[in-house]
Design a protein around this motif. Structure first.
Motif, PDB file in Angstrom:
ATOM      1  N   GLY A   1       5.959   1.327  -2.189  1.00 32.13           N
ATOM      2  CA  GLY A   1       6.493   1.548  -0.598  1.00 32.13           C
ATOM      3  C   GLY A   1       5.754   0.206  -0.289  1.00 32.13           C
ATOM      4  N   ILE A   2       6.103   0.216   0.973  1.00 33.16           N
ATOM      5  CA  ILE A   2       5.885  -1.251   1.917  1.00 33.16           C
ATOM      6  C   ILE A   2       4.570  -0.915   2.839  1.00 33.16           C
ATOM      7  N   ASP A   3       4.537   0.209   2.947  1.00 31.71           N
ATOM      8  CA  ASP A   3       3.472   0.819   4.068  1.00 31.71           C
ATOM      9  C   ASP A   3       1.955   0.271   3.492  1.00 31.71           C
ATOM     10  N   GLY A   4       1.352  -0.311   4.500  1.00 31.92           N
ATOM     11  CA  GLY A   4       0.005  -0.954   3.920  1.00 31.92           C
ATOM     12  C   GLY A   4      -1.012   0.327   4.111  1.00 31.92           C
ATOM     13  N   GLN A   5      -0.606   1.303   4.724  1.00 33.06           N
ATOM     14  CA  GLN A   5      -1.669   2.648   5.073  1.00 33.06           C
ATOM     15  C   GLN A   5      -1.919   3.273   3.703  1.00 33.06           C
ATOM     16  N   ILE A   6      -3.097   3.541   3.257  1.00 34.46           N
ATOM     17  CA  ILE A   6      -3.347   4.245   2.144  1.00 34.46           C
ATOM     18  C   ILE A   6      -3.806   5.786   2.337  1.00 34.46           C
ATOM     19  N   GLY A   7      -3.749   6.675   1.295  1.00 35.46           N
ATOM     20  CA  GLY A   7      -4.576   7.971   1.544  1.00 35.46           C
ATOM     21  C   GLY A   7      -3.299   9.152   1.536  1.00 35.46           C
ATOM     22  N   GLY A   8      -2.142   8.749   1.364  1.00 37.01           N
ATOM     23  CA  GLY A   8      -1.039   9.680   1.337  1.00 37.01           C
ATOM     24  C   GLY A   8      -0.929  10.610   0.285  1.00 37.01           C
ATOM     25  N   ALA A   9      -0.385  11.624   0.313  1.00 36.50           N
ATOM     26  CA  ALA A   9      -0.541  12.642  -0.874  1.00 36.50           C
ATOM     27  C   ALA A   9       0.435  12.046  -1.981  1.00 36.50           C
ATOM     28  N   THR A  10       1.193  11.433  -1.805  1.00 35.44           N
ATOM     29  CA  THR A  10       2.065  10.670  -2.822  1.00 35.44           C
ATOM     30  C   THR A  10       1.374   9.551  -3.232  1.00 35.44           C
ATOM     31  N   GLY A  11       0.591   9.078  -2.740  1.00 30.91           N
ATOM     32  CA  GLY A  11      -0.023   7.525  -3.102  1.00 30.91           C
ATOM     33  C   GLY A  11      -0.725   7.628  -4.459  1.00 30.91           C
ATOM     34  N   ILE A  12      -0.247   8.100  -5.464  1.00 32.29           N
ATOM     35  CA  ILE A  12      -1.008   8.467  -6.792  1.00 32.29           C
ATOM     36  C   ILE A  12      -1.400   7.062  -7.548  1.00 32.29           C
ATOM     37  N   TYR A  13      -0.638   6.051  -7.392  1.00 29.48           N
ATOM     38  CA  TYR A  13      -0.621   4.593  -7.913  1.00 29.48           C
ATOM     39  C   TYR A  13      -2.010   3.990  -7.254  1.00 29.48           C
ATOM     40  N   THR A  14      -1.954   4.055  -5.678  1.00 22.64           N
ATOM     41  CA  THR A  14      -2.823   3.538  -5.133  1.00 22.64           C
ATOM     42  C   THR A  14      -4.338   4.092  -5.469  1.00 22.64           C
ATOM     43  N   GLN A  15      -4.369   5.557  -5.378  1.00 23.94           N
ATOM     44  CA  GLN A  15      -5.733   6.255  -5.882  1.00 23.94           C
ATOM     45  C   GLN A  15      -6.137   5.809  -7.387  1.00 23.94           C
ATOM     46  N   LYS A  16      -5.160   5.679  -8.125  1.00 23.47           N
ATOM     47  CA  LYS A  16      -5.660   5.808  -9.552  1.00 23.47           C
ATOM     48  C   LYS A  16      -5.597   4.370 -10.188  1.00 23.47           C
ATOM     49  N   GLN A  17      -4.741   3.724  -9.930  1.00 15.24           N
ATOM     50  CA  GLN A  17      -4.717   2.311 -10.464  1.00 15.24           C
ATOM     51  C   GLN A  17      -4.704   0.932  -9.566  1.00 15.24           C
ATOM     52  N   LEU A  18      -4.775   1.037  -8.325  1.00 19.81           N
ATOM     53  CA  LEU A  18      -4.866  -0.287  -7.701  1.00 19.81           C
ATOM     54  C   LEU A  18      -5.885  -1.141  -7.806  1.00 19.81           C
ATOM     55  N   GLY A  19      -7.034  -0.299  -8.055  1.00 18.38           N
ATOM     56  CA  GLY A  19      -8.398  -0.886  -8.338  1.00 18.38           C
ATOM     57  C   GLY A  19      -8.334  -1.834  -9.439  1.00 18.38           C
TER      58      GLY A  19
END
Length: 257
Positions: free
Chosen positions: A1-19
């Motif tokens: 997605g293009i939204d820079g906000q984080i913490g959404g329920a569907t943000g699995i990639y952000t939570q698990k892999q972005l770092g």
């Protein structure tokens, strides 16, 4: 997605892999330290020993600066890591008093980065809330779509969707009833005198509805605006309903795809 906000329920990639993806361009021990900082933010694992404050933000920002410079220094440059690091820095700088405009500017920047990576003439649909789709700034806000040329009504269009009645809500919550639209509202006028389930109003047709009250910008209250300036078209639905989810909003296991 293009939204820079984080913490959404569907943000699995952000939570698990972005770092891991951002930190991969760094050298140990900096890599592990920066990944830990990013993971702490994306999973919001803060406590008394690890508070979210100025010191953490400073450390995180330094990590992201290092990642951006490292990503730019390799050949060919790792544009993906650079984009992710820049976007995350912008999110951390959000302020409570102007978060809407900061978020929409960031969404525009992320969107244009995606568009530049696609073949020319690629048709793209951005599914978003109506408040992000107006083509011009209004009421102190500068929505994502308003960053594009407002005179360009051919290559880009901002389309609003609004219900005249029904219910709305999110998964896991009791639906909220939507009081039927008043007869003198945009929705009421658009559906008057017919049994159609919907009515699409083009930019030219919207001229006749300018300044009528509408819930286009939120079901909580009616607002009046020059709708033909804000949107290139509006789809009015006779009845709104919450989405039906066939499974939880989580990625399927690899074997199930």
């Amino acid at each position: 997605g293009i939204d820079g906000q984080i913490g959404g329920a569907t943000g699995i990639y952000t939570q698990k892999q972005l770092g891991a993806e951002i930190a991969q361009v760094l050298i140990e021990p900096r890599r592990s330290a920066c990944r830990a900082n990013i993971d702490r933010l994306t999973s919001w694992q803060f406590d008394d020993d690890h508070p979210y404050g100025a010191a953490f933000k400073s450390d995180l920002n330094a990590c992201l600066d290092d990642a951006r410079m490292a990503a730019a220094g390799v050949k060919p440059a790792n544009a993906r890591v650079g984009l992710f690091a820049t976007s995350l820095q912008s999110y951390v700088k959000f302020t409570d008093d102007d978060s809407f405009n900061q978020r929409d500017r960031l969404m525009y920047e992320n969107l244009t980065s995606v568009l530049r990576s696609l073949p020319k003439q690629t048709k793209t649909v951005v599914w978003t809330a109506n408040v992000h789709a107006p083509r011009v700034p209004h009421d102190g806000t500068k929505p994502t779509a308003s960053y594009f040329d407002p005179q360009d009504r051919k290559s880009i269009k901002g389309i609003g969707i609004v219900g005249a009645s029904g219910t709305y809500g999110r998964q896991g919550r009791k639906p909220t009833a939507l009081e039927p639209a008043s007869a003198d509202s945009l929705e009421g006028m658009a559906l008057a005198g017919g049994d159609a389930e919907s009515n699409y109003l083009s930019a030219r047709q919207l001229l006749a509805y300018d300044k009528l009250p509408s819930r286009l910008l939120g079901y909580g209250r009616y607002q009046s605006a020059e709708w033909s300036h804000l949107f290139d078209g509006v789809l009015v639905l006779k009845s709104e309903r919450p989405p039906d989810f066939t499974r939880p909003p989580k990625p399927l296991p690899e074997a199930s795809r």
